[in-house]
Design a protein around this motif. Sequence first.
Motif, PDB file in Angstrom:
ATOM      1  N   GLU A 199     -14.715 -57.025  57.618  1.00  0.00           N
ATOM      2  CA  GLU A 199     -14.120 -55.842  58.240  1.00  0.00           C
ATOM      3  C   GLU A 199     -13.671 -56.228  59.636  1.00  0.00           C
ATOM      4  OE1 GLU A 199     -15.403 -51.418  59.944  1.00  0.00           O
ATOM      5  OE2 GLU A 199     -16.541 -52.295  58.283  1.00  0.00           O
ATOM      6  N   LEU A 243     -12.766 -54.874  63.192  1.00  0.00           N
ATOM      7  CA  LEU A 243     -12.831 -53.714  64.073  1.00  0.00           C
ATOM      8  C   LEU A 243     -11.893 -53.868  65.261  1.00  0.00           C
ATOM      9  CD1 LEU A 243     -16.641 -52.827  64.299  1.00  0.00           C
ATOM     10  CD2 LEU A 243     -14.834 -51.530  63.179  1.00  0.00           C
ATOM     11  N   ASP A 244     -11.949 -55.034  65.904  1.00  0.00           N
ATOM     12  CA  ASP A 244     -11.084 -55.277  67.042  1.00  0.00           C
ATOM     13  C   ASP A 244      -9.758 -55.851  66.557  1.00  0.00           C
ATOM     14  OD1 ASP A 244      -9.852 -56.761  69.346  1.00  0.00           O
ATOM     15  OD2 ASP A 244     -11.612 -55.948  70.358  1.00  0.00           O
ATOM     16  N   PRO A 245      -8.632 -55.262  66.973  1.00  0.00           N
ATOM     17  CA  PRO A 245      -7.337 -55.724  66.464  1.00  0.00           C
ATOM     18  C   PRO A 245      -6.942 -57.121  66.942  1.00  0.00           C
ATOM     19  CG  PRO A 245      -7.027 -54.058  68.162  1.00  0.00           C
ATOM     20  CD  PRO A 245      -8.495 -54.087  67.858  1.00  0.00           C
ATOM     21  N   ILE A 281     -11.313 -51.681  55.839  1.00  0.00           N
ATOM     22  CA  ILE A 281     -11.198 -50.818  57.020  1.00  0.00           C
ATOM     23  C   ILE A 281     -12.291 -49.770  56.886  1.00  0.00           C
ATOM     24  CG2 ILE A 281      -9.746 -49.241  58.338  1.00  0.00           C
ATOM     25  CD1 ILE A 281      -8.750 -52.119  58.357  1.00  0.00           C
ATOM     26  N   THR A 310     -13.042 -45.976  61.109  1.00  0.00           N
ATOM     27  CA  THR A 310     -11.746 -46.389  61.653  1.00  0.00           C
ATOM     28  C   THR A 310     -10.585 -46.163  60.687  1.00  0.00           C
ATOM     29  OG1 THR A 310     -12.328 -48.643  60.975  1.00  0.00           O
ATOM     30  CG2 THR A 310     -12.641 -48.087  63.278  1.00  0.00           C
ATOM     31  N   THR A 311     -10.863 -45.623  59.507  1.00  0.00           N
ATOM     32  CA  THR A 311      -9.809 -45.471  58.507  1.00  0.00           C
ATOM     33  C   THR A 311      -8.720 -44.506  58.964  1.00  0.00           C
ATOM     34  OG1 THR A 311      -9.509 -45.247  56.109  1.00  0.00           O
ATOM     35  CG2 THR A 311     -10.812 -43.543  57.199  1.00  0.00           C
ATOM     36  N   SER A 371      -7.798 -44.354  62.160  1.00  0.00           N
ATOM     37  CA  SER A 371      -7.277 -44.901  63.405  1.00  0.00           C
ATOM     38  C   SER A 371      -5.868 -45.469  63.230  1.00  0.00           C
ATOM     39  CB  SER A 371      -8.215 -46.007  63.909  1.00  0.00           C
ATOM     40  OG  SER A 371      -7.569 -46.884  64.793  1.00  0.00           O
ATOM     41  N   THR A 426      -4.431 -47.493  65.236  1.00  0.00           N
ATOM     42  CA  THR A 426      -4.511 -48.910  65.590  1.00  0.00           C
ATOM     43  C   THR A 426      -4.851 -49.760  64.371  1.00  0.00           C
ATOM     44  OG1 THR A 426      -5.184 -48.429  67.865  1.00  0.00           O
ATOM     45  CG2 THR A 426      -5.748 -50.603  66.999  1.00  0.00           C
ATOM     46  N   HIS A 427      -5.817 -49.316  63.567  1.00  0.00           N
ATOM     47  CA  HIS A 427      -6.251 -50.095  62.411  1.00  0.00           C
ATOM     48  C   HIS A 427      -5.249 -50.011  61.259  1.00  0.00           C
ATOM     49  CE1 HIS A 427      -9.893 -49.898  64.797  1.00  0.00           C
ATOM     50  NE2 HIS A 427     -10.276 -50.982  64.155  1.00  0.00           N
ATOM     51  N   ARG A 428      -4.572 -48.899  61.132  1.00  0.00           N
ATOM     52  CA  ARG A 428      -3.522 -48.788  60.108  1.00  0.00           C
ATOM     53  C   ARG A 428      -2.367 -49.734  60.441  1.00  0.00           C
ATOM     54  NH1 ARG A 428      -3.362 -42.184  59.196  1.00  0.00           N
ATOM     55  NH2 ARG A 428      -5.408 -42.040  58.154  1.00  0.00           N
ATOM     56  N   MET A 442      -2.612 -52.471  62.298  1.00  0.00           N
ATOM     57  CA  MET A 442      -3.134 -53.814  62.080  1.00  0.00           C
ATOM     58  C   MET A 442      -3.091 -54.189  60.602  1.00  0.00           C
ATOM     59  SD  MET A 442      -7.005 -55.218  62.842  1.00  0.00           S
ATOM     60  CE  MET A 442      -7.694 -54.190  61.527  1.00  0.00           C
TER      61      MET A 442
END
Length: 358
Positions: free
Chosen positions: A147, A149-151, A166, A170-171, A173, A175-177, A179
């Motif tokens: 997983e 967490l930090d992009p 993910i 954070t799903t 987020s 930012t994570h989408r 990434m």
Amino acid sequence: MAEYLDRPVSDLHVVDTIPLPTPTEFEAELPIPADVLETVVRGRREIEEILSGRDDRMLFVAGPCSIHDERSAMEYARRLAALAREIEDRVLVVMRVYFEKPRTTVGWKGLIYDPDLDGSFNIDAGLRRARRLLIEIGSLGLPAGTEFLDPIAPQYLADLISWVGIGARTTESQTHRQMASGLSMPVGFKNSTDGNIEVAVNGLLSAREPHAFLGIDREGRTCTVQTSGNPFGHIVLRGGNDGPNFDAESVRATHDRLEAAGLQPTVLVDCSHANSSKDHRRQSIAFRDVIAQRAAGNRGIIGLMLESHLNEGNQSLGDDVSALRYGVSITDACIGWDETVELLREAAVALSPVAATA
């Protein structure tokens, strides 16, 4: 007002900034060997084939809740690699190798951030130790999943990863989408901690599209990252506040929602977290139920995840690191190795063509 003009306005709560080597420098120090590269690429391709329905095996992601001790992680990896070869005709096994842990409030954040388990936060060493471990695991022919967490972390480690999750926190987020839209491997979006499937579906829809966002390049320079979108996304069911969602009705409802959104109805079930009511001894209940659904013909269930370690249960991280028990999780409780072997072998038998026609 004038008395405020000579006061600093930046970094008021920043104690220090410690430069790190660039991703390029890390790769030069710890390059990916040819055999490990083959493992990573093969793992990605086979997962994509499973998601596309061209490979009728199931994907099993198994391993510790988090990695805190490389020696026990490698012992687990060697055992898992041997078991993976034994059942590879029915199951693709990927080791769960998680270096970053989301915290509800505070706590140990994972090997990357605090590799010495003492609050010293030697991230430089944490990244090196994580990369070195991934290379060793890959050398066994065993693909790794994690997983992010930090992009920024993917720039240092993603070339060694075959599957990414993910997390539930954070799903949703952006930012994570973003990434995920640029990652080079299949990505599973978990439903949120309250059990909401819609946010994960929206995550899939977002990650399939091109994005532009702030990031760093291989030389560590801040840049605009432009992506083409990731077509290999899927849902990970992990239960929620109202209880488990691995049952046939919940899986069917998820499939219906995915199809309504124009997405492939593919689901991986996390047997831990709310699907086991946070009791590791109940992971087997979810596991066996899902295997029965798949054996009965539900091809939309493409995989399972187990939190598993050498020894069952978990332990608290105290001040004396030397007192930690070997092969026991310091985050969520895991099932032990013997139960892991029992479940995976049982699944391989249940999923065999002979069992299907019996």
